[in-house]
Design a protein around this motif. Structure first.
Motif, short mmCIF file in Angstrom:
data_model
loop_
_atom_site.label_atom_id
_atom_site.label_comp_id
_atom_site.label_asym_id
_atom_site.label_seq_id
_atom_site.Cartn_x
_atom_site.Cartn_y
_atom_site.Cartn_z
N THR A 104 0.82 -1.01 -0.13
CA THR A 104 0.06 -0.08 0.03
C THR A 104 0.91 1.37 0.02
N THR A 136 -9.26 -1.80 1.29
CA THR A 136 -10.11 -1.29 2.21
C THR A 136 -10.49 -2.47 3.41
N ASN A 138 -8.82 -2.79 5.89
CA ASN A 138 -8.77 -2.30 7.22
C ASN A 138 -8.40 -0.91 7.05
N THR A 139 -7.90 -0.18 8.17
CA THR A 139 -7.26 1.15 8.02
C THR A 139 -6.10 1.16 8.90
N LYS A 142 -1.58 4.27 8.18
CA LYS A 142 -2.14 5.81 7.96
C LYS A 142 -0.87 6.41 7.67
N ASP A 151 -4.66 10.09 4.46
CA ASP A 151 -5.58 8.78 3.98
C ASP A 151 -5.13 7.62 4.92
N GLU A 152 -6.08 6.53 5.03
CA GLU A 152 -5.70 5.17 5.67
C GLU A 152 -6.32 4.20 4.84
N LYS A 153 -5.43 3.23 4.61
CA LYS A 153 -5.77 2.07 3.81
C LYS A 153 -5.23 0.82 4.66
N SER A 154 -5.49 -0.54 3.97
CA SER A 154 -4.97 -1.57 4.47
C SER A 154 -3.52 -1.67 4.80
N SER A 187 -7.98 9.50 -2.96
CA SER A 187 -8.92 8.97 -1.57
C SER A 187 -8.44 9.85 -0.52
N TYR A 192 -3.51 7.03 -3.71
CA TYR A 192 -2.97 5.61 -3.46
C TYR A 192 -2.78 4.57 -4.62
#
Length: 819
Positions: A104, A136, A138-139, A142, A151-154, A187, A192
């Protein structure tokens, strides 16, 4: 109300990112970088709760340049610059667990030659349970830019079964995976790329070219509040969960034994040698070996050779990296207005002298080494009257700070001992040593004019601790002092000690001919300076008062030092008006959009040769209630005269209020004290209030309203008095309450008490929206939406001030007696 215990003899009575300094310069041409060795607590462990953060400043954003990396072609954590973008992210393609995490990555366009703060956070990153995984799920990964979540993604655990290679700052040393998305997805506040990477060979490349400050690794999930609040602060090792931190050219990290180890730049910077063949001019190439003057921008090292014909005399700003003076014949003299900024280590085997008004600014917190000497000279204010004091502190070690070796005239010295209850001034002998971090009242005996004092010894550097005491809300003042040979920032010091210190500092600045005038103290906080004069920059050798919130220890740190003038020293006859001398600290304090003092007004009470002022500021962040950061209490030593504003029953020489809103006015209750009969006047000292507002002084006793922009208000007093209910200051929208153009007159309102009810009879179609009631001392007794009949069973007999606030922005005040 703050009260310093009386001593008759003594008194004759955000956001743009910007680190505190440039940190370490990584020169790509010289292949500068840091390599933190393997550690059980950094890279030889599984990572699922971790924060990486740093400030960076890159000279050019075109080519790929690594800010930091930890890992290899199997697993990695990276932050780098390329093609005008900042890119951060992580991946794990080893067989630690399945499914494989292709990575990521986040990116955002940035500018060259601009400071940014970046943080990458693993937030409870666990082994994935879904296959295939998505961006997506999880978050847990960050990222923040300048303290703001982008942003926050897997994100998933890294390094389940083995090490992920050394932590590096400033270059790439082996294969890494980089994102290859043909188009990035928007995002949050950035873009990302997920699960699209390529493994690139190579090593010993992608060197960073620019500055790094405040690099840290935390074994902890740092919150947005922690990241944003602390990004400008130096955080010392020993802080819980801190695994590694960069200070100057040294990274300190936690090794396998939980001990602190240090590592320096792997390719030491170029050192320029002073030969001094031509003159004492630092900038003259003929004084330097091979005619190479140190490059300020690159913070190059400097070596001052022995037995030179000339030695440097610095009257400009000079920046160097490491500094070494070879032996006792090597010298540097920093003249008034000169500033020697040292980014890294100092080895002094010669002598360094800082003349009055000069400054030596040492950034790194590591101890100064060498057998040489330092001398710091400070000129006192001009002692024009007998029995006048100034407050001093020492910039050298306590063992080198015996009073009679610094002050060569007969002196009388007092310390303010807050460890006693109640606090008290205590006279100390001339053979006593000055405690580092403490302030001392000192008065030369039988001499006048300006006197030069010399502090000789080991310079103070790094953390300095000074105890402070809280006896009560009326007895919480402490006298402390700047412990460094350079200026410090009050706002930085207070921010780092906010749980211990109130938001206001006080200089002693005896400006009045009579004893104990309120304006003998210059107060400063985030609202500003009262009287005008201070920017919150505290010079070397300067002592000052602070209010403690509790017993505790004030910690001075190197990042409280500022790259500012070191010439101001407050005391007698020294209150010239500096209101427009904006500094970086004033910029921190100023919150309004137009000009450095927008939204601020200084109101002055004058009587004879004496004056007192109070500052009212309308600015973002302040409220109409008490705020430690924005409201400064009156130091009440029984002054000849004092003007202050009121918050409930408290007396304040600085009051911060919420910003003025177009079409809506506000009212400030004023109080004053005078010691003698005479004629007094209230006027505007300076003001930077929106011209759409009038500034109206209302004398409630005489029912006289005065536009202070047009004229001063003069009144007579028959004797000594304290009055906290006579004057009210209105900041009123012009369209609703200019003099002679009020849409509603007081005659249209009748108010009286009927037993325990307050009755209002209106002879107008306009109905107030709000009603407040204060007693004659200014204490708020009632505040609510307007009603014609209000129960007031809690009010005793006496005179009250009833304020009616109308929907058109107008406020009217009526006096009423309850029998």
């Amino acid at each position: 109300m703050k009260t310093l215990l009386h001593l008759t003899l003594l008194f004759c009575l955000f956001s743009t990112a910007q680190p505190p300094n440039n940190g370490f310069y990584l020169d790509a041409a010289e292949s500068d970088y840091f390599k933190i060795p393997n550690s059980d607590y950094i890279n030889d462990t599984a990572i699922n709760n971790r924060t990486y953060e740093t400030y960076f400043y890159v000279n050019d954003t075109s080519n790929r340049q690594m800010i930091f990396m930890e890992g290899n072609d199997k697993r990695e954590i990276i932050a780098y610059i390329e093609g005008g973008y900042l890119i951060v992210g992580a991946h794990n393609t080893d067989d630690d667990y399945l499914p494989v995490w292709g990575g990521t990555f986040f990116r955002k366009a940035i500018s060259s030659q601009t400071w940014y703060h970046v943080a990458l956070v693993f937030d409870n990153a666990q082994v994935p349970v879904t296959d295939p995984i998505s961006a997506t799920d999880n978050t847990a990964l960050k990222w923040y830019l300048n303290g703001v979540l982008q942003d926050e993604k897997s994100g998933f655990q890294i390094g389940g079964n083995g090490n992920h290679s050394e932590l590096l700052i400033g270059y790439k040393n082996q294969k890494l995976w980089f994102p290859t998305c043909s188009s990035w997805s928007s995002s949050g506040l950035s873009e990302y790329c997920f699960q699209q990477t390529i493994n690139e060979d190579g090593g010993g490349e992608n060197y960073f070219d620019g500055y790094i400050w405040g690099f840290r690794v935390w074994n902890d999930v740092r919150t947005a509040t922690e990241i944003n609040y602390n990004k400008d602060n130096y955080i010392e090792m020993g802080t819980a969960d801190l695994l590694a931190a960069l200070d100057g050219d040294t990274v300190t990290y936690i090794d396998d034994n939980l001990e602190e180890q240090e590592v320096d730049n792997a390719n030491p910077s170029v050192v320029r040698e002073w030969e001094g063949n031509q003159s004492s001019d630092w900038s003259d190439p003929l004084n330097w070996k091979n005619s190479l003057v140190p490059d300020d921008a690159k913070q190059e090292g400097v070596f001052i050779k022995k037995s030179c014909t000339y030695y440097p005399e610095i009257n400009i700003t000079v920046v160097a990296g490491d500094l070494e003076l070879e032996n006792e014949t090597s010298k540097i003299n920093i003249l008034s207005g000169g500033l020697l900024d040292l980014a890294y280590d100092v080895i002094n085997d010669g002598s360094i002298t800082v003349e009055d008004g000069g400054s030596i600014y040492i950034r790194e917190s590591t101890p100064i080494t060498g057998t040489g000497t330092f001398s710091v000279k400070r000129a006192s204010p001009s002692y024009l009257q007998p029995d006048l004091y100034s407050i001093w502190s020492t910039p050298v070690a306590e063992t080198d700070s015996q009073l009679n070796t610094i002050f060569l005239h007969d002196i009388k010295t007092y310390k303010y001992d807050s460890s006693q209850n109640p606090s008290a001034y205590v006279e100390v002998g001339s053979n006593e040593t000055m405690e580092v971090g403490r302030g001392y009242f000192i008065k030369p005996q039988n001499v006048s004019g300006s006197l030069e004092m010399t502090f000789t010894g080991k310079l103070n550097n790094g953390n300095i601790n000074e105890p402070v005491y809280f006896n009560s809300s009326e007895d919480n003042f402490n006298l402390i002092g700047n412990p460094y040979p350079s200026s410090i920032s009050w706002l930085k010091l207070q921010k780092d000690n906010t749980s211990i210190l109130d938001g206001t500092m006080y200089y002693w600045n005896h400006t009045q001919t009579a004893p104990n005038s309120a304006s003998d103290y210059i107060s400063f906080n985030q609202t500003g300076s009262n009287p005008p004069g201070s920017s919150g920059i505290i010079a070397s050798g300067q002592g000052f008062f602070v209010g403690a919130k509790q017993n505790g220890t004030v910690k001075f740190k190197n990042n409280h030092k500022v790259f500012e003038s070191n010439t101001q020293f407050y005391s007698i006859e020294n209150n010239t008006q500096f209101i427009n001398s904006n500094t970086s600290d004033q910029s921190i304090a100023n919150n309004a959009a137009e000009g450095p003092n927008s939204g601020r007004s200084w109101i002055r009470l004058t009587g004879g040769d004496e004056f007192s002022s109070t500052l009212i500021g309308f600015l973002a962040g302040a409220s109409d209630a008490y705020d430690s950061a924005y409201d400064g209490e009156l130091v009440d030593e029984g002054p000849q005269l004092a003007l202050y504003s009121l918050i409930d029953s408290g007396k304040y020489v600085i009051q911060g209020r919420s910003e003025l809103v177009s079409g809506t006015g506000t009212t400030i209750n004023l109080g004053f004290e005078v010691k003698t009969a005479g004629t007094y006047s209230i006027s505007i000292d300076q003001e930077f209030i929106d011209s759409n507002f009038d500034i109206i002084l209302d004398d409630l006793e005489l029912d006289v309203q005065t536009d202070l922009r047009l004229t001063d208000y003069t009144f007579n007093m028959q004797g000594a008095a304290e009055n906290n209910g006579r004057f009210v200051l209105h900041y009123s929208p012009k369209e609703t309450l200019g003099l002679g153009e009020a849409t509603i007159s007081k005659k249209e309102i009748k108010v009286y008490f009927e037993s325990d009810r307050l009755i209002t009879i209106l002879k107008t179609q306009n109905v107030p929206g709000y009603i407040t009631v204060h007693d004659i001392k200014g204490n708020l007794k009632l505040s609510q939406y307007f009603e014609e009949k209000i129960i007031t069973s809690n009010l005793y007999s006496g005179l009250y001030l009833v304020t009616y606030d109308f929907k058109n922005g107008q406020s009217l005040i009526k006096k009423v007696i309850k029998k």
